[in-house]
Design an enzyme around this catalytic site. Structure first.
Site, PDB file in Angstrom:
ATOM      1  NE  ARG A  18      38.468  -9.313   5.456  1.00  0.00           N
ATOM      2  CZ  ARG A  18      39.588  -9.005   6.125  1.00  0.00           C
ATOM      3  NH1 ARG A  18      40.048  -9.789   7.048  1.00  0.00           N
ATOM      4  NH2 ARG A  18      40.210  -7.886   5.899  1.00  0.00           N
ATOM      5  NE  ARG A  22      41.685  -4.214   1.863  1.00  0.00           N
ATOM      6  CZ  ARG A  22      42.551  -4.522   2.816  1.00  0.00           C
ATOM      7  NH1 ARG A  22      43.465  -3.646   3.154  1.00  0.00           N
ATOM      8  NH2 ARG A  22      42.518  -5.686   3.412  1.00  0.00           N
ATOM      9  NE  ARG A  31      38.069   1.880   4.227  1.00  0.00           N
ATOM     10  CZ  ARG A  31      38.577   3.008   4.673  1.00  0.00           C
ATOM     11  NH1 ARG A  31      38.038   4.175   4.341  1.00  0.00           N
ATOM     12  NH2 ARG A  31      39.638   3.014   5.453  1.00  0.00           N
ATOM     13  CG  ASP A  68      37.275  -6.098  11.807  1.00  0.00           C
ATOM     14  OD1 ASP A  68      37.705  -6.407  10.676  1.00  0.00           O
ATOM     15  OD2 ASP A  68      37.917  -6.312  12.847  1.00  0.00           O
ATOM     16  CE1 TYR A 140      44.875  -8.622  14.632  1.00  0.00           C
ATOM     17  CE2 TYR A 140      43.449 -10.431  15.296  1.00  0.00           C
ATOM     18  CZ  TYR A 140      44.262  -9.833  14.355  1.00  0.00           C
ATOM     19  OH  TYR A 140      44.474 -10.443  13.152  1.00  0.00           O
TER      20      TYR A 140
END
Ligand code: CP3
Length: 332
Positions: A18, A22, A31, A68, A140
């Protein structure tokens, strides 16, 4: 790539799971200009730019494709959205009407991102592709969202192993094809993220984590002999040796909970290890960060080793801490 081939480098190569995201102001700026996270993933010029951002800023030794793990369910026909600040949402009604095969046209922009990123990267920086391991992706797909204990998928695996097995089989096939296409598009190696491997008891771990990943490794190597594959079975604990020997991965990513002496003793010297600094100590910084980075380096100094975190960079990690950690690892 040399370390993945079994050599020991000093200082070790370094990248972070990652590493795009952010905590980087340049990511947040880009973004803000895109409607959704998925739009960013499926726009090759932007996704390639985000892939390169952390390498430009920190001179990491590898870039990881910006995408992702949940694009695979999407390409299998299960609608996925990302709610800002709230994580992914998947339509569970669609779970039993999936396509037999992934819609590769849907994934085409990702292969284009790979081509663009590869072209822009210096030749000494590796480009990594990835997918989620079938078990983690299934957690998920079954729950329709992230869950603290993966109970919905674990429950389905106990109550209806045939049905759950068919979902896993479909993910094995889709992920194999997806990784092969990433390698053909230009990634140097791939990583299989099994973030939730640690929630299964040992027998279930062999069935739903080890066996599917072993099939993916086999399938990828049939199409691409010698392909370098990093497995990341987060939380594998004492099942780590079984994971390494039975999946056939080239290298194994270690989480921050595992005892480095145990990992070093149990993983054959020919297999590279990657990890395993606590993401929280990177966020905390200071003397604790220096000590923890030194400890990781010392634990794996005499074997093929790639410096990384034990899981992804936390969004509120200060940039100066990443700089401090890199200086420490690189000895300057
Ligand atoms: O490592 C990288 O820099 C490459 C890009 C990457 C992302 N996700 C970008 C992302 C990779 C390799 C992943 C893998 C991923 N995605 C995993 C496995 C590794 C892990 O972190 O456990 C998992 C479980 C997911 C699923 C996922 N994606 C969740 C649960 C979330 C929401 C939580 C969160 O961190 O926001 C995402 C969203 C996501 N994936 C973001 C990014 C940069 C944040 C979205 C945004 O910018 O709005």
């Amino acid at each position: 790539m040399r370390v993945l081939a079994g050599t020991c480098e000093t200082p070790p190569p370094v990248w972070l799971m990652r590493q795009a995201g952010r905590y980087l102001p340049e990511y947040r700026a880009l973004r803000e200009r895109t409607a959704s996270f998925l739009e960013l993933c499926f726009t090759p010029t932007l996704a390639a730019e985000v892939t390169l951002q952390p390498v430009r800023r920190f001179q990491f030794d590898a870039a990881i494709l910006f995408s992702d793990i949940l694009v695979v369910p999407l390409a299998l026909g299960q609608p996925v959205t990302f709610e800002v600040g709230d994580g992914p949402r998947l339509d569970t009604d669609a779970l039993w009407n999936l396509r037999d095969q992934v819609d590769h046209a849907r994934l085409e922009p990702i292969y284009e991102t790979i081509g663009r990123a590869k072209e822009a990267l210096p030749s000494e920086v590796a480009l990594l592709g990835f997918c989620g391991a079938p078990w983690t992706v299934a957690t998920y797909m079954v729950a329709g969202r992230g869950t603290p204990d993966q109970a919905p998928a674990r429950n389905l695996a106990y109550q209806n192993p045939q049905e759950f097995g068919r979902l896993i089989d479909r993910l094995v096939e889709a992920s194999t094809e997806y990784l092969v296409r990433q390698l053909r598009a230009g990634v140097d190696a791939v990583q299989i993220f099994d973030t939730w491997a640690g929630s299964l008891p040992p027998t279930e771990f062999l069935r739903w984590c080890v066996d599917p990943v072993a099939r993916i490794v086999n399938g990828v190597r049939t199409a691409m002999p010698g392909a370098a594959i990093i497995g990341f079975p987060r939380g594998a604990g004492t099942s780590l040796p079984a994971y390494v020997s039975q999946t056939g991965v080239t290298a194994v990513g270690l989480d921050w909970m595992i005892n480095p002496a145990f990992a070093s003793a149990q993983v054959p010297a020919s297999i590279a290890v990657q990890g395993n600094l606590d993401p929280l100590v990177l966020r905390a910084g200071g003397a604790a960060l220096d000590a923890a980075a030194d400890e990781v380096m010392a634990a794996f100094a005499r074997r093929p080793f790639i410096f990384n975190l034990g899981h992804g960079v936390l969004p509120d990690t200060p940039i100066v801490h990443v700089e401090r950690m890199l200086a420490r690892v690189r000895g300057r």
